[in-house]
Each structure stands twice: as structure tokens, then as C-alpha cells.
Design a protein around this motif. Structure first.
Motif, PDB file in Angstrom:
ATOM      1  N   PRO A  29       3.750  15.332   7.535  1.00 37.69           N
ATOM      2  CA  PRO A  29       3.591  14.691   6.224  1.00 37.69           C
ATOM      3  C   PRO A  29       4.953  14.491   5.557  1.00 37.69           C
ATOM      4  O   PRO A  29       5.758  15.416   5.514  1.00 37.69           O
ATOM      5  CB  PRO A  29       2.735  15.677   5.422  1.00 37.69           C
ATOM      6  N   LYS A  30       5.186  13.286   5.049  1.00 45.27           N
ATOM      7  CA  LYS A  30       6.498  12.951   4.466  1.00 45.27           C
ATOM      8  C   LYS A  30       6.414  12.867   2.949  1.00 45.27           C
ATOM      9  O   LYS A  30       5.372  12.525   2.394  1.00 45.27           O
ATOM     10  CB  LYS A  30       6.967  11.577   4.989  1.00 45.27           C
ATOM     11  N   TYR A  31       7.544  13.141   2.309  1.00 44.68           N
ATOM     12  CA  TYR A  31       7.653  12.902   0.869  1.00 44.68           C
ATOM     13  C   TYR A  31       8.141  11.469   0.690  1.00 44.68           C
ATOM     14  O   TYR A  31       9.264  11.133   1.065  1.00 44.68           O
ATOM     15  CB  TYR A  31       8.641  13.885   0.241  1.00 44.68           C
ATOM     16  N   GLY A  32       7.285  10.627   0.123  1.00 43.35           N
ATOM     17  CA  GLY A  32       7.682   9.242  -0.151  1.00 43.35           C
ATOM     18  C   GLY A  32       7.896   9.050  -1.636  1.00 43.35           C
ATOM     19  O   GLY A  32       9.003   9.098  -2.142  1.00 43.35           O
ATOM     20  N   CYS A  33       6.780   8.867  -2.361  1.00 43.73           N
ATOM     21  CA  CYS A  33       6.873   8.615  -3.806  1.00 43.73           C
ATOM     22  C   CYS A  33       6.631   9.865  -4.638  1.00 43.73           C
ATOM     23  O   CYS A  33       7.098   9.972  -5.771  1.00 43.73           O
ATOM     24  CB  CYS A  33       5.856   7.545  -4.189  1.00 43.73           C
ATOM     25  N   GLY A  34       5.854  10.808  -4.109  1.00 44.03           N
ATOM     26  CA  GLY A  34       5.481  11.989  -4.886  1.00 44.03           C
ATOM     27  C   GLY A  34       4.509  11.670  -6.005  1.00 44.03           C
ATOM     28  O   GLY A  34       4.247  12.511  -6.865  1.00 44.03           O
ATOM     29  N   LEU A  35       3.932  10.479  -5.983  1.00 44.43           N
ATOM     30  CA  LEU A  35       3.059  10.026  -7.074  1.00 44.43           C
ATOM     31  C   LEU A  35       1.676   9.591  -6.594  1.00 44.43           C
ATOM     32  O   LEU A  35       0.921   8.985  -7.339  1.00 44.43           O
ATOM     33  CB  LEU A  35       3.718   8.841  -7.802  1.00 44.43           C
ATOM     34  N   GLY A  36       1.380   9.840  -5.335  1.00 48.74           N
ATOM     35  CA  GLY A  36       0.067   9.442  -4.819  1.00 48.74           C
ATOM     36  C   GLY A  36      -0.046   7.970  -4.516  1.00 48.74           C
ATOM     37  O   GLY A  36      -1.165   7.465  -4.365  1.00 48.74           O
ATOM     38  N   GLU A  37       1.070   7.257  -4.396  1.00 50.86           N
ATOM     39  CA  GLU A  37       0.979   5.801  -4.255  1.00 50.86           C
ATOM     40  C   GLU A  37       1.328   5.251  -2.875  1.00 50.86           C
ATOM     41  O   GLU A  37       0.915   4.154  -2.542  1.00 50.86           O
ATOM     42  CB  GLU A  37       1.882   5.148  -5.307  1.00 50.86           C
ATOM     43  N   CYS A  38       2.106   5.992  -2.086  1.00 54.25           N
ATOM     44  CA  CYS A  38       2.589   5.382  -0.834  1.00 54.25           C
ATOM     45  C   CYS A  38       1.809   5.816   0.403  1.00 54.25           C
ATOM     46  O   CYS A  38       1.753   5.097   1.390  1.00 54.25           O
ATOM     47  CB  CYS A  38       4.067   5.677  -0.638  1.00 54.25           C
ATOM     48  N   GLY A  39       1.246   7.015   0.382  1.00 52.49           N
ATOM     49  CA  GLY A  39       0.454   7.497   1.518  1.00 52.49           C
ATOM     50  C   GLY A  39       1.253   8.203   2.590  1.00 52.49           C
ATOM     51  O   GLY A  39       0.674   8.676   3.575  1.00 52.49           O
ATOM     52  N   ALA A  40       2.569   8.322   2.424  1.00 52.76           N
ATOM     53  CA  ALA A  40       3.392   8.958   3.473  1.00 52.76           C
ATOM     54  C   ALA A  40       3.039  10.431   3.683  1.00 52.76           C
ATOM     55  O   ALA A  40       3.288  10.993   4.748  1.00 52.76           O
ATOM     56  CB  ALA A  40       4.872   8.831   3.127  1.00 52.76           C
ATOM     57  N   CYS A  41       2.462  11.059   2.677  1.00 48.20           N
ATOM     58  CA  CYS A  41       2.195  12.500   2.717  1.00 48.20           C
ATOM     59  C   CYS A  41       0.772  12.826   3.169  1.00 48.20           C
ATOM     60  O   CYS A  41       0.337  13.974   3.031  1.00 48.20           O
ATOM     61  CB  CYS A  41       2.409  13.087   1.324  1.00 48.20           C
ATOM     62  N   CYS A  42       0.046  11.834   3.690  1.00 45.50           N
ATOM     63  CA  CYS A  42      -1.382  12.051   3.985  1.00 45.50           C
ATOM     64  C   CYS A  42      -1.610  13.187   4.979  1.00 45.50           C
ATOM     65  O   CYS A  42      -0.862  13.368   5.943  1.00 45.50           O
ATOM     66  CB  CYS A  42      -2.004  10.776   4.556  1.00 45.50           C
ATOM     67  N   VAL A  54      -6.214  12.555   2.625  1.00 45.24           N
ATOM     68  CA  VAL A  54      -5.856  12.755   1.215  1.00 45.24           C
ATOM     69  C   VAL A  54      -4.337  12.858   1.094  1.00 45.24           C
ATOM     70  O   VAL A  54      -3.642  13.109   2.076  1.00 45.24           O
ATOM     71  CB  VAL A  54      -6.518  14.022   0.625  1.00 45.24           C
ATOM     72  N   ARG A  55      -3.854  12.686  -0.111  1.00 41.14           N
ATOM     73  CA  ARG A  55      -2.404  12.671  -0.373  1.00 41.14           C
ATOM     74  C   ARG A  55      -1.949  14.056  -0.811  1.00 41.14           C
ATOM     75  O   ARG A  55      -2.281  14.498  -1.910  1.00 41.14           O
ATOM     76  CB  ARG A  55      -2.105  11.610  -1.422  1.00 41.14           C
ATOM     77  N   SER A  56      -1.223  14.719   0.061  1.00 42.63           N
ATOM     78  CA  SER A  56      -0.909  16.125  -0.189  1.00 42.63           C
ATOM     79  C   SER A  56       0.097  16.324  -1.316  1.00 42.63           C
ATOM     80  O   SER A  56       0.249  17.432  -1.811  1.00 42.63           O
ATOM     81  CB  SER A  56      -0.402  16.794   1.089  1.00 42.63           C
ATOM     82  N   CYS A  57       0.779  15.248  -1.743  1.00 50.65           N
ATOM     83  CA  CYS A  57       1.719  15.390  -2.863  1.00 50.65           C
ATOM     84  C   CYS A  57       0.989  15.568  -4.182  1.00 50.65           C
ATOM     85  O   CYS A  57       1.569  15.999  -5.174  1.00 50.65           O
ATOM     86  CB  CYS A  57       2.664  14.197  -2.952  1.00 50.65           C
ATOM     87  N   MET A  58      -0.313  15.233  -4.197  1.00 48.02           N
ATOM     88  CA  MET A  58      -1.078  15.250  -5.445  1.00 48.02           C
ATOM     89  C   MET A  58      -2.022  16.446  -5.566  1.00 48.02           C
ATOM     90  O   MET A  58      -2.732  16.573  -6.553  1.00 48.02           O
ATOM     91  CB  MET A  58      -1.908  13.964  -5.560  1.00 48.02           C
TER      92      MET A  58
HETATM   93  S1  FES Z   1       4.423  10.966  -1.211  1.00 48.25           S
HETATM   94 FE1  FES Z   1       3.662   8.984  -1.717  1.00 48.25          FE
HETATM   95  S2  FES Z   1       1.526   9.315  -1.859  1.00 48.25           S
HETATM   96 FE2  FES Z   1       2.326  11.299  -1.540  1.00 48.25          FE
END
Ligand code: FES
Ligand code: FES
Length: 176
Positions: free
Chosen positions: A42-55, A63-67
Motif C-alpha cells: 500500500p502506497k501513500y499517495g494523497c492521504g485524503l482518500g482520493e487516489c486509491g494508492a493505499c488500497c 478500502v483506502r487505508s489512509c482514511m
Molecule cells: S493515499 Fe490516496 S487514497 Fe489513500
């Protein structure tokens, strides 16, 4: 800046393994997976639940693990990219992404693969619209969408072949 809380102990089941971590209850699950458990799929992309990199998958849902604060996921089954397969036994979706070269920088790949796995688990025979809908909220900044869609179509074929092979490998009981 978010105020920190007193650290607590949390029991998690990640990729089939029971682990205990000490963390701020508000800490995003993404941080725990990457920093405490060395699961860097799982990657840190936006940290806002918008990019999906952290799924990740929780109970089979992407689900988006940053959220998700760690305190919110007790007793749930967590699967990360690392839990899908290994080099000798790749998941059909991983195999398909390799065969179709479904990446450039690869940053979005974790989220694309996890979302595709969740799709195929709930619908083994998705139509093109189902695939596009499942990946619609995963962003790819490299514009690799054509290859990614081709990879998911290939994953459908490979998954069906794998299911059929495992069904045929069941040896019928010998007649008495
Ligand atoms: S880091 Fe972008 S949705 Fe989680
Ligand atoms: S391949 Fe680079 S972000 Fe998708």
C-alpha cells in the motif's frame, strides 16, 4: 495538526498472521502497515482518500487505508498486496498485470490490483462496464489506463482458468 492520543495496543490479523501493535488510536492504518509491519505494498499517495494508492482488502472489500484509524478495524481480516501471492504463486491478477505490462512508474499499481481482486471476488465474470466502474476512483498519473484495463480483462481469463483447473484437480472418489 491532529492532536495525538495515548498509545494503545491493537490486535490485528494481517495476511493471515496475528500481530499486536502499539499505536495512537487515531493513526491511519496505512502508517501502521508501512511503518510498523513493513508492508509497503500500500502506497501513500494523497492521504485524503482520493487516489486509491493505499488500497487494502478488509473482509474482502477494497478500502483506502489512509482514511481508516487503527482503532476502527479490530477483529477484521486485513489483506495487503503482499498477502495475495508470492513469486512462486502469483495471484492471477498479479500475473495478468505482469503479462500486460500494466504499469509505468507503478505507483498506482497496488490500488489497481487490490480493486481488481475485490471485483473478481464478488463478480468472477465482469463486463467492461463493471471493470471500469471498479477502477473508476483509482488514479493513474502516468496515463496507463489502456494497459491496466487490458490487464484486468486478462485477469478475468486467468482467474477462470485457475478455478477450472482446481475444480478438475479434485480426484473423484473410487467406486467401491
Ligand atoms: S493515499 Fe490516496 S487514497 Fe489513500
Ligand atoms: S503507472 Fe504511474 S501512476 Fe499509474
Amino acid at each position: 495538526m491532529t492532536k495525538m492520543s495515548v498509545p494503545s495496543l491493537f490486535s490485528l490479523k494481517v495476511n493471515g498472521r496475528n500481530v499486536v501493535v502499539e499505536a495512537d488510536p487515531k493513526a491511519p492504518l496505512l502508517y501502521i502497515l508501512r511503518n510498523d509491519l513493513a508492508l509497503n505494498g500500500p502506497k501513500y499517495g494523497c492521504g485524503l482518500g482520493e487516489c486509491g494508492a493505499c488500497c487494502i482488502l478488509i473482509d474482502g472489500r477494497a478500502v483506502r487505508s489512509c482514511m481508516i484509524p487503527i482503532a476502527a478495524i479490530a477483529k477484521r481480516e486485513i489483506t495487503t498486496l503482499e498477502g495475495l501471492g508470492d513469486e512462486e504463486h502469483l495471484h492471477p491478477v498479479q500475473q495478468a498485470f505482469i503479462e500486460e505490462s500494466g504499469a509505468q512508474c507503478g505507483y498506482c499499481l497496488n490500488g489497481m490490483i487490490i480493486s481488481a481482486v475485490a471485483l473478481l471476488d464478488r463478480n468472477p465474470d465482469p463486463q467492461e462496464t463493471d471493470i471500469r466502474e471498479a477502477l473508476r476512483h483509482n488514479l493513474c498519473r502516468c496515463g496507463t489506463h489502456i494497459e491496466i484495463l487490458a490487464a484486468v480483462r486478462k485477469a478475468v481469463v486467468l482467474s477462470k482458468a485457475a478455478s477450472s483447473a482446481s475444480a478438475h484437480s479434485v480426484v473423484p472418489e473410487t467406486q467401491a
